[in-house]
Design an enzyme around this catalytic site. Structure first.
Site, PDB file in Angstrom:
ATOM      1  N   ASP A 197      24.224  17.011  29.966  1.00 19.55           N
ATOM      2  CA  ASP A 197      25.374  16.105  29.960  1.00 19.55           C
ATOM      3  C   ASP A 197      25.491  15.430  28.591  1.00 19.55           C
ATOM      4  OD1 ASP A 197      26.080  16.654  32.537  1.00 19.55           O
ATOM      5  OD2 ASP A 197      25.202  14.858  33.409  1.00 19.55           O
ATOM      6  N   LYS A 222      31.021   9.272  25.431  1.00 22.19           N
ATOM      7  CA  LYS A 222      31.407   7.942  24.949  1.00 22.19           C
ATOM      8  C   LYS A 222      30.239   7.298  24.198  1.00 22.19           C
ATOM      9  CE  LYS A 222      35.079   6.662  28.141  1.00 22.19           C
ATOM     10  NZ  LYS A 222      35.587   5.594  29.030  1.00 22.19           N
ATOM     11  N   ASP A 241      27.490  22.168  23.409  1.00 27.16           N
ATOM     12  CA  ASP A 241      28.805  22.454  22.841  1.00 27.16           C
ATOM     13  C   ASP A 241      29.482  21.176  22.340  1.00 27.16           C
ATOM     14  OD1 ASP A 241      29.175  21.385  25.333  1.00 27.16           O
ATOM     15  OD2 ASP A 241      30.576  22.902  26.053  1.00 27.16           O
TER      16      ASP A 241
END
Length: 255
Positions: free
Chosen positions: A161, A165, A197
């Site tokens: 993950d 932000k 990515d």
């Protein structure tokens, strides 16, 4: 949990939907970190009939229950072989493909997402794979309690993950305390292979891994994708659109 393709890695992250207070509560105190870093974010997901059947039929053999003690991994796998830890295997397609192509290695996949566990078990059954075991638990606690120092030949962390932000970057998995703990579980000469990515996360990975004194980069900065890591459908689509993917491969220095 891998974040990218819903077909490859479960549900994508939605940190827009995670209030700061809720995210703060997920970071309970842990000896590894002043603020708790988990290897996952709990997400809803439906387990299919086939996945449930695989969990019922194959889970007793291939799923290792979490316990705060060291298992006899040679007994668990039924042999002594190089052992690779994968943190967050998503829906397991890449894990199964790598394991099928590297039958001489054993793979321990850690994932909390139940549909992902079921999906990998289904692939294990369909492909008659014997060199994969699964722990459905937080990888940080697995590292702390179930893996001995200098017991791993490699670690795979593919598309974790990204917590894109800026205020959530502190929740990213690849941070100095975790990397130091991972390295303590690696044999000399063993490797850590990360892929992402998100360029910003790739830069952070390069900085954090490069700052760990017991690791050395196998490339000048980012590594070419090793042949053993499959290109996912999501990744292939992104590459066609001009999106980047960054691989990093570091090795533990010999003592």
């Amino acid at each position: 949990m891998m974040h990218d393709d819903p077909n490859e890695a479960g549900l994508p992250p939605h940190d827009d939907a995670i209030p700061d207070e809720a995210a703060e509560g997920a970071d309970a105190v842990n000896p590894l970190h002043h603020r708790r870093i988990r290897s996952f974010v709990t997400r809803a997901g439906r387990v299919s009939t086939g996945q449930r059947r695989a969990m019922d039929e194959l889970g007793p053999r291939f799923v290792v229950p979490y316990a705060p003690e060291l298992p006899d991994w040679n007994a668990v796998f039924g042999r002594s072989a190089p052992r690779i830890l994968e943190i967050g295997f998503g829906m397991g397609a890449s894990t199964a493909e790598i394991a099928a192509n590297r039958p001489g290695d054993d793979f321990l996949g850690v994932e909390v997402h139940e549909p992902g566990v079921g999906a990998l078990l289904k692939l294990i059954g369909e492909q008659d794979l014997s060199n994969i075991r699964i722990i459905q638990h937080d990888a940080v606690e697995v590292l702390e309690h179930m893996l001995a120092p200098e017991s791993l030949d490699g670690v795979h962390i593919f598309f974790p993950d990204p917590w894109h932000k800026a205020r959530h970057h502190k929740r990213r998995l690849i941070q100095p305390p975790l990397v130091a703990h991972l390295v303590s579980r690696l044999k000399p000469g063993a490797y850590i292979h990360c892929a992402t990515d998100w360029q910003n996360y790739a830069e952070q990975m390069l900085e954090v891994l490069g700052a760990e004194p017991t690791l050395e980069n196998t490339a000048a900065d980012y590594a070419p994708r090793p042949d053993y890591r499959p290109v996912t459908k999501f990744e292939r689509r992104g590459l066609r659109l001009g999106h980047g993917v960054w691989d990093l491969v570091f090795r533990k220095r010999a003592a």
